[in-house]
Design an enzyme around this catalytic site. Structure first.
Site, PDB file in Angstrom:
ATOM      1  N   GLY A  33     -26.471   4.473 145.481  1.00 59.76           N
ATOM      2  CA  GLY A  33     -27.408   4.371 146.584  1.00 59.76           C
ATOM      3  C   GLY A  33     -28.727   5.004 146.206  1.00 59.76           C
ATOM      4  O   GLY A  33     -28.799   5.810 145.285  1.00 59.76           O
ATOM      5  N   GLU A  34     -29.744   4.608 146.925  1.00 59.19           N
ATOM      6  CA  GLU A  34     -31.057   5.140 146.629  1.00 59.19           C
ATOM      7  C   GLU A  34     -31.833   5.272 147.919  1.00 59.19           C
ATOM      8  O   GLU A  34     -31.910   4.329 148.701  1.00 59.19           O
ATOM      9  CB  GLU A  34     -31.779   4.191 145.661  1.00 59.19           C
ATOM     10  CG  GLU A  34     -32.900   4.851 144.940  1.00 59.19           C
ATOM     11  CD  GLU A  34     -33.317   4.081 143.687  1.00 59.19           C
ATOM     12  OE1 GLU A  34     -32.696   3.059 143.363  1.00 59.19           O
ATOM     13  OE2 GLU A  34     -34.292   4.531 143.070  1.00 59.19           O
ATOM     14  N   ALA A  36     -35.219   7.447 150.139  1.00 58.46           N
ATOM     15  CA  ALA A  36     -36.648   7.695 149.996  1.00 58.46           C
ATOM     16  C   ALA A  36     -36.924   8.731 148.912  1.00 58.46           C
ATOM     17  O   ALA A  36     -37.828   8.577 148.110  1.00 58.46           O
ATOM     18  CB  ALA A  36     -37.223   8.158 151.322  1.00 58.46           C
ATOM     19  N   PHE A  37     -36.114   9.780 148.901  1.00 59.02           N
ATOM     20  CA  PHE A  37     -36.398  10.810 147.892  1.00 59.02           C
ATOM     21  C   PHE A  37     -35.182  11.210 147.065  1.00 59.02           C
ATOM     22  O   PHE A  37     -35.235  12.136 146.285  1.00 59.02           O
ATOM     23  CB  PHE A  37     -37.055  12.034 148.530  1.00 59.02           C
ATOM     24  CG  PHE A  37     -36.356  12.568 149.742  1.00 59.02           C
ATOM     25  CD1 PHE A  37     -35.306  13.454 149.608  1.00 59.02           C
ATOM     26  CD2 PHE A  37     -36.748  12.165 151.018  1.00 59.02           C
ATOM     27  CE1 PHE A  37     -34.664  13.945 150.729  1.00 59.02           C
ATOM     28  CE2 PHE A  37     -36.096  12.655 152.137  1.00 59.02           C
ATOM     29  CZ  PHE A  37     -35.051  13.543 151.994  1.00 59.02           C
ATOM     30  N   GLY A  38     -34.082  10.493 147.198  1.00 61.13           N
ATOM     31  CA  GLY A  38     -32.904  10.845 146.409  1.00 61.13           C
ATOM     32  C   GLY A  38     -32.222   9.641 145.807  1.00 61.13           C
ATOM     33  O   GLY A  38     -32.495   8.498 146.167  1.00 61.13           O
ATOM     34  N   VAL A  39     -31.355   9.921 144.845  1.00 62.43           N
ATOM     35  CA  VAL A  39     -30.566   8.886 144.190  1.00 62.43           C
ATOM     36  C   VAL A  39     -29.113   9.347 144.199  1.00 62.43           C
ATOM     37  O   VAL A  39     -28.850  10.525 144.006  1.00 62.43           O
ATOM     38  CB  VAL A  39     -31.023   8.714 142.733  1.00 62.43           C
ATOM     39  CG1 VAL A  39     -29.993   7.994 141.916  1.00 62.43           C
ATOM     40  CG2 VAL A  39     -32.304   7.973 142.658  1.00 62.43           C
ATOM     41  N   LYS A  58     -25.467  13.271 144.288  1.00 60.63           N
ATOM     42  CA  LYS A  58     -26.762  12.989 144.884  1.00 60.63           C
ATOM     43  C   LYS A  58     -27.802  13.904 144.256  1.00 60.63           C
ATOM     44  O   LYS A  58     -27.627  15.119 144.207  1.00 60.63           O
ATOM     45  CB  LYS A  58     -26.658  13.278 146.374  1.00 60.63           C
ATOM     46  CG  LYS A  58     -27.757  12.740 147.210  1.00 60.63           C
ATOM     47  CD  LYS A  58     -27.324  12.915 148.643  1.00 60.63           C
ATOM     48  CE  LYS A  58     -27.938  11.947 149.591  1.00 60.63           C
ATOM     49  NZ  LYS A  58     -27.202  11.911 150.847  1.00 60.63           N
ATOM     50  N   ASP A 192     -29.415   9.794 161.908  1.00 62.88           N
ATOM     51  CA  ASP A 192     -29.533   8.521 161.190  1.00 62.88           C
ATOM     52  C   ASP A 192     -28.186   7.811 161.137  1.00 62.88           C
ATOM     53  O   ASP A 192     -27.783   7.306 160.102  1.00 62.88           O
ATOM     54  CB  ASP A 192     -30.092   8.764 159.777  1.00 62.88           C
ATOM     55  CG  ASP A 192     -30.612   7.481 159.131  1.00 62.88           C
ATOM     56  OD1 ASP A 192     -30.681   6.437 159.817  1.00 62.88           O
ATOM     57  OD2 ASP A 192     -30.939   7.521 157.928  1.00 62.88           O
ATOM     58  N   ARG A 196     -25.138   1.405 157.592  1.00 64.83           N
ATOM     59  CA  ARG A 196     -25.421   1.656 156.167  1.00 64.83           C
ATOM     60  C   ARG A 196     -25.010   3.062 155.757  1.00 64.83           C
ATOM     61  O   ARG A 196     -24.805   3.334 154.575  1.00 64.83           O
ATOM     62  CB  ARG A 196     -26.910   1.424 155.859  1.00 64.83           C
ATOM     63  CG  ARG A 196     -27.836   2.341 156.622  1.00 64.83           C
ATOM     64  CD  ARG A 196     -29.320   2.094 156.378  1.00 64.83           C
ATOM     65  NE  ARG A 196     -30.076   2.888 157.351  1.00 64.83           N
ATOM     66  CZ  ARG A 196     -30.389   2.499 158.575  1.00 64.83           C
ATOM     67  NH1 ARG A 196     -30.060   1.284 158.972  1.00 64.83           N
ATOM     68  NH2 ARG A 196     -31.029   3.279 159.410  1.00 64.83           N
ATOM     69  N   ASN A 197     -24.896   3.969 156.719  1.00 66.32           N
ATOM     70  CA  ASN A 197     -24.472   5.339 156.437  1.00 66.32           C
ATOM     71  C   ASN A 197     -23.009   5.601 156.765  1.00 66.32           C
ATOM     72  O   ASN A 197     -22.605   6.740 156.965  1.00 66.32           O
ATOM     73  CB  ASN A 197     -25.362   6.331 157.189  1.00 66.32           C
ATOM     74  CG  ASN A 197     -26.746   6.412 156.575  1.00 66.32           C
ATOM     75  OD1 ASN A 197     -26.906   6.207 155.376  1.00 66.32           O
ATOM     76  ND2 ASN A 197     -27.749   6.676 157.393  1.00 66.32           N
ATOM     77  N   ASP A 210     -24.156  11.191 155.004  1.00 65.65           N
ATOM     78  CA  ASP A 210     -25.572  11.561 155.141  1.00 65.65           C
ATOM     79  C   ASP A 210     -25.895  12.310 156.415  1.00 65.65           C
ATOM     80  O   ASP A 210     -26.993  12.196 156.941  1.00 65.65           O
ATOM     81  CB  ASP A 210     -26.466  10.314 155.060  1.00 65.65           C
ATOM     82  CG  ASP A 210     -26.668   9.890 153.618  1.00 65.65           C
ATOM     83  OD1 ASP A 210     -26.453  10.723 152.729  1.00 65.65           O
ATOM     84  OD2 ASP A 210     -27.034   8.716 153.389  1.00 65.65           O
TER      85      ASP A 210
HETATM   86  N1  ADE Z   1     -23.022   5.560 148.178  1.00 68.06           N
HETATM   87  C1  ADE Z   1     -23.636   6.622 148.665  1.00 68.06           C
HETATM   88  N2  ADE Z   1     -22.795   7.637 148.746  1.00 68.06           N
HETATM   89  C2  ADE Z   1     -21.601   7.206 148.285  1.00 68.06           C
HETATM   90  C3  ADE Z   1     -20.314   7.781 148.150  1.00 68.06           C
HETATM   91  N3  ADE Z   1     -20.101   9.032 148.501  1.00 68.06           N
HETATM   92  N4  ADE Z   1     -19.314   7.020 147.675  1.00 68.06           N
HETATM   93  C4  ADE Z   1     -19.553   5.762 147.365  1.00 68.06           C
HETATM   94  N5  ADE Z   1     -20.718   5.159 147.475  1.00 68.06           N
HETATM   95  C5  ADE Z   1     -21.745   5.875 147.934  1.00 68.06           C
END
Ligand code: ADE
Length: 331
Positions: A33-34, A36-39, A58, A192, A196-197, A210
């Site tokens: 996942g990506e 605004a400010f993290g990957v 993360k 949020d 998606r979360n 998140d």
């Molecule tokens: N994408 C973002 N966080 C994740 C996670 N903990 N496990 C799998 N996919 C993700």
């Protein structure tokens, strides 16, 4: 079933959640996942007995500001304080030092990715067309969901072995309510909550992710003014849009949108409405209509979540009970 977090957290966390860089293996190629400010990278943690466990790592992007680093550290603090729950993505460990990787945050890995992409894949399988096609060349979303009718079929098939039925959709809704009930009991406001979360693990277990991330971001009114496009406008309660007010009851509003996303198999809420018109449209009393394949009972729950007055919305405890009632009556 035992979730990974319940199972392995106590073995790893000894000195206040801090992990050493050499315990972490980052899969540089696999980005989960990506933001605004993290990957978020897929990775592994090396255990004392040399075994490795899949995790999600993360990290901040290279050029983070002091403010972003502070926010990230705040996220870690919230996750530490929340602890482990079967329907929340749990912290496994972290590194708050500025090493070659750090600061980073390690959370449990949810093998199936986001529930949003999962349900969209189910939709595509059933409709035989890409999920985005629902919103192309149609002036009005309501006119274009004729394909949705097919989905009252008992089984949603995905691939060879995955079967999803309408009960599973309610079960996802219930699990999210359970995670949110726990979070709200700790007085943590998500800010949020959106499909998606929500992440999916094996055995159709879903977990809210998140929940530390946006707390301070949206608390700060200045952020609302300067951060264009970063607010989840279509998931936001009336009072969040108008007064930047975030409470558990505004999370309940978002939960109503999540129910809508689940029942439409990853539909795009208010598809034809521009984010900048949302506040006035909601103020005028407009709410999304009942999706084609949605029971009136479930729709009534969504509408309660979207009440103007935050006090009149159900609590997550109420929502859990209402969904459980639907689950029982369906049997
Ligand atoms: N994408 C973002 N966080 C994740 C996670 N903990 N496990 C799998 N996919 C993700």
């Amino acid at each position: 079933p035992n979730t990974p977090s319940e199972y392995y957290i106590p073995e790893i966390i000894n000195d206040e959640w801090q992990l050493k860089s050499n315990q972490i293996i980052v899969d540089g190629d696999e980005i989960l996942g990506e933001g605004a400010f993290g990957v978020v990278h897929k990775g592994y943690i090396r255990m004392v007995d040399e075994t490795e466990i899949e995790v999600a790592i993360k990290m901040l992007k290279g050029n983070s500001s002091v403010e972003e680093i502070k926010q990230f550290e705040h996220e870690i603090e919230i996750m530490k304080s929340v602890g482990s729950h079967p329907h929340l993505v749990s912290l496994i460990g972290c590194c708050t030092k500025m090493g070659h990787l750090g600061p980073f945050l390690v959370v449990e890995y949810c093998a199936k990715g986001s529930l949003l992409s999962y349900l969209r894949a189910v939709w595509e399988q059933l409709a035989g067309q890409p999920s985005e096609s629902r919103y192309i060349n149609t002036p009005c979303f309501a006119e274009n969901n004729h394909t949705e009718n097919n989905f009252s079929n008992k089984l949603y098939l995905l691939g060879d072995d995955i079967i999803l039925d309408p009960q599973d959709l309610l079960s996802f809704a219930r699990q999210i309510a359970l995670g949110m009930e726990y979070l709200s009991g700790l007085r943590v406001v998500h800010r949020d909550l959106a499909l998606r979360n929500v992440l999916m693990c094996e055995n159709k277990i879903v977990k809210v992710a998140d929940f530390g991330l946006s707390r301070d971001v949206y608390q700060d009114n200045v952020y609302l003014k300067t951060g264009t496009g970063k607010l989840p406008i279509k998931w936001m309660a009336l009072e969040s849009l108008s007064h930047q007010q975030y409470t558990t009851q505004s999370d309940v509003w978002s939960y109503g949108v999540v129910l809508w996303e689940i029942v439409t198999l990853g539909g795009n809420p208010y598809a034809t409405i521009s984010p900048r018109d949302m506040l006035s449209i909601l103020r005028s009393g407009y709410r999304m209509e009942c999706p084609k394949n949605c029971s009136l009972e479930l729709y009534a729950i969504m509408r309660q979540c979207w009440r103007d007055s935050a006090k009149e919305r159900p609590t997550f405890h109420d929502l859990k009970l209402m969904i459980e009632e639907l689950l029982e009556s369906d049997n």
